[in-house]
Design a protein around this motif. Structure first.
Motif, mmCIF file in Angstrom:
data_model
loop_
_atom_site.group_PDB
_atom_site.id
_atom_site.type_symbol
_atom_site.label_atom_id
_atom_site.label_comp_id
_atom_site.label_asym_id
_atom_site.label_seq_id
_atom_site.Cartn_x
_atom_site.Cartn_y
_atom_site.Cartn_z
ATOM 1 N N LEU A 24 0.875 -1.165 0.000
ATOM 2 C CA LEU A 24 0.000 0.000 0.000
ATOM 3 C C LEU A 24 0.912 1.214 0.000
ATOM 4 O O LEU A 24 1.792 1.339 0.853
ATOM 5 N N LEU A 25 0.729 2.082 -0.965
ATOM 6 C CA LEU A 25 1.568 3.274 -1.093
ATOM 7 C C LEU A 25 0.727 4.511 -0.792
ATOM 8 O O LEU A 25 -0.250 4.798 -1.490
ATOM 9 N N TYR A 26 1.093 5.200 0.280
ATOM 10 C CA TYR A 26 0.399 6.424 0.689
ATOM 11 C C TYR A 26 1.243 7.623 0.286
ATOM 12 O O TYR A 26 2.385 7.743 0.718
ATOM 13 N N ASP A 27 0.669 8.489 -0.535
ATOM 14 C CA ASP A 27 1.328 9.750 -0.880
ATOM 15 C C ASP A 27 0.736 10.817 0.023
ATOM 16 O O ASP A 27 -0.412 11.233 -0.142
ATOM 17 N N LEU A 28 1.512 11.242 1.000
ATOM 18 C CA LEU A 28 1.044 12.199 2.000
ATOM 19 C C LEU A 28 1.603 13.594 1.761
ATOM 20 O O LEU A 28 1.596 14.433 2.663
ATOM 21 N N THR A 29 2.069 13.854 0.546
ATOM 22 C CA THR A 29 2.673 15.131 0.203
ATOM 23 C C THR A 29 1.736 16.299 0.478
ATOM 24 O O THR A 29 2.158 17.319 1.010
ATOM 25 N N GLU A 30 0.478 16.148 0.147
ATOM 26 C CA GLU A 30 -0.508 17.225 0.322
ATOM 27 C C GLU A 30 -1.368 17.033 1.572
ATOM 28 O O GLU A 30 -2.275 17.822 1.822
ATOM 29 N N HIS A 31 -1.106 15.999 2.341
ATOM 30 C CA HIS A 31 -1.944 15.675 3.495
ATOM 31 C C HIS A 31 -1.725 16.655 4.649
ATOM 32 O O HIS A 31 -0.602 17.059 4.927
ATOM 33 N N ARG A 32 -2.799 17.040 5.305
ATOM 34 C CA ARG A 32 -2.759 17.904 6.488
ATOM 35 C C ARG A 32 -3.347 17.133 7.663
ATOM 36 O O ARG A 32 -4.197 16.255 7.481
ATOM 37 N N SER A 33 -2.906 17.468 8.868
ATOM 38 C CA SER A 33 -3.297 16.708 10.052
ATOM 39 C C SER A 33 -4.809 16.680 10.303
ATOM 40 O O SER A 33 -5.313 15.757 10.922
ATOM 41 N N ASN A 34 -5.528 17.652 9.830
ATOM 42 C CA ASN A 34 -6.976 17.696 10.058
ATOM 43 C C ASN A 34 -7.768 16.981 8.957
ATOM 44 O O ASN A 34 -8.993 17.040 8.949
ATOM 45 N N GLN A 35 -7.080 16.319 8.043
ATOM 46 C CA GLN A 35 -7.739 15.631 6.934
ATOM 47 C C GLN A 35 -7.746 14.120 7.154
ATOM 48 O O GLN A 35 -6.907 13.582 7.877
ATOM 49 N N LEU A 36 -8.690 13.459 6.489
ATOM 50 C CA LEU A 36 -8.678 12.002 6.465
ATOM 51 C C LEU A 36 -7.491 11.529 5.637
ATOM 52 O O LEU A 36 -7.004 12.252 4.752
ATOM 53 N N LEU A 37 -7.028 10.329 5.922
ATOM 54 C CA LEU A 37 -5.943 9.770 5.123
ATOM 55 C C LEU A 37 -6.388 9.609 3.679
ATOM 56 O O LEU A 37 -7.523 9.208 3.418
ATOM 57 N N PRO A 38 -5.505 9.904 2.737
ATOM 58 C CA PRO A 38 -5.858 9.663 1.330
ATOM 59 C C PRO A 38 -5.908 8.157 1.063
ATOM 60 O O PRO A 38 -5.280 7.373 1.777
ATOM 61 N N ALA A 39 -6.642 7.780 0.064
ATOM 62 C CA ALA A 39 -6.691 6.364 -0.317
ATOM 63 C C ALA A 39 -5.308 5.939 -0.809
ATOM 64 O O ALA A 39 -4.645 6.692 -1.527
ATOM 65 N N PRO A 40 -4.868 4.757 -0.425
ATOM 66 C CA PRO A 40 -3.555 4.306 -0.885
ATOM 67 C C PRO A 40 -3.610 3.796 -2.320
ATOM 68 O O PRO A 40 -4.665 3.405 -2.821
ATOM 69 N N GLN A 41 -2.459 3.791 -2.939
ATOM 70 C CA GLN A 41 -2.300 3.152 -4.243
ATOM 71 C C GLN A 41 -1.938 1.694 -3.955
ATOM 72 O O GLN A 41 -1.104 1.415 -3.096
ATOM 73 N N PHE A 42 -2.545 0.767 -4.664
ATOM 74 C CA PHE A 42 -2.239 -0.648 -4.501
ATOM 75 C C PHE A 42 -1.122 -0.998 -5.475
ATOM 76 O O PHE A 42 -1.292 -0.848 -6.686
ATOM 77 N N VAL A 43 0.007 -1.443 -4.946
ATOM 78 C CA VAL A 43 1.158 -1.789 -5.776
ATOM 79 C C VAL A 43 1.391 -3.295 -5.662
ATOM 80 O O VAL A 43 1.628 -3.810 -4.573
ATOM 81 N N ASP A 44 1.308 -3.978 -6.783
ATOM 82 C CA ASP A 44 1.528 -5.426 -6.831
ATOM 83 C C ASP A 44 2.791 -5.664 -7.657
ATOM 84 O O ASP A 44 2.779 -5.531 -8.875
ATOM 85 N N LEU A 45 3.883 -5.969 -6.960
ATOM 86 C CA LEU A 45 5.176 -6.124 -7.626
ATOM 87 C C LEU A 45 5.265 -7.445 -8.382
ATOM 88 O O LEU A 45 4.756 -8.473 -7.916
ATOM 89 N N SER A 46 5.943 -7.412 -9.509
ATOM 90 C CA SER A 46 6.242 -8.644 -10.226
ATOM 91 C C SER A 46 7.386 -9.349 -9.490
ATOM 92 O O SER A 46 8.046 -8.767 -8.624
ATOM 93 N N LYS A 47 7.638 -10.577 -9.846
ATOM 94 C CA LYS A 47 8.724 -11.337 -9.208
ATOM 95 C C LYS A 47 10.060 -10.615 -9.374
ATOM 96 O O LYS A 47 10.881 -10.585 -8.463
ATOM 97 N N GLU A 48 10.272 -9.992 -10.516
ATOM 98 C CA GLU A 48 11.525 -9.283 -10.788
ATOM 99 C C GLU A 48 11.659 -8.001 -9.978
ATOM 100 O O GLU A 48 12.747 -7.472 -9.817
#
Length: 130
Positions: A24-48
């Motif tokens: 789960l990748l959370y980009d909190l660059t624009e997040h402020r303490s009074n806000q809900l957490l942004p939805a995470p990006q789902f990252v599914d890595l290949s074997k490589e």
């Protein structure tokens, strides 16, 4: 700030971060303490793309992550991530949302649970290229 959480089925914080394929990748660059957490990006890595064996010769889906959260990780993985500019936090917290919330609140994460694979990783890391 970007935080990546190693998961099992995108639902629980997973151990053995170097072998984890689902993140789960959370980009909190624009997040402020009074806000809900942004939805995470789902990252599914290949074997490589699994970080334990990835050779850093090409871009990776987790590039630019500031913090990695997992239940366990070997010393080689931690050194590898440090070279990539990423801090590794280990926790016994199983809920990814709770882990993120604690980090953002400046709270300590719960201690890790015993994981035999961590011991095996430490032995394997003695011979690791990292």
């Amino acid at each position: 700030m970007k935080i990546a959480i190693a998961t099992k089925d995108f639902s629980k914080v997973s151990g053995h971060a170097g072998q984890a394929r689902q993140w789960l990748l959370y980009d909190l660059t624009e997040h402020r303490s009074n806000q809900l957490l942004p939805a995470p990006q789902f990252v599914d890595l290949s074997k490589e793309q699994i970080l334990h064996t990835f050779e850093d010769k090409e871009p990776h889906p987790l590039d630019g992550v500031d913090i990695v959260v997992a239940a366990s990780a070997g010393d080689g993985f931690i050194r590898h991530m440090k070279l990539r500019g990423t801090e590794v936090l280990l926790t016994g917290e199983e809920d990814p949302t709770m882990a993120i919330s604690r980090i953002l609140a400046g709270e300590a994460l719960p201690d890790t649970r015993f994981d035999i694979t961590t011991t095996l990783c430490k032995v394997r890391d003695l011979f690791s290229r990292h």
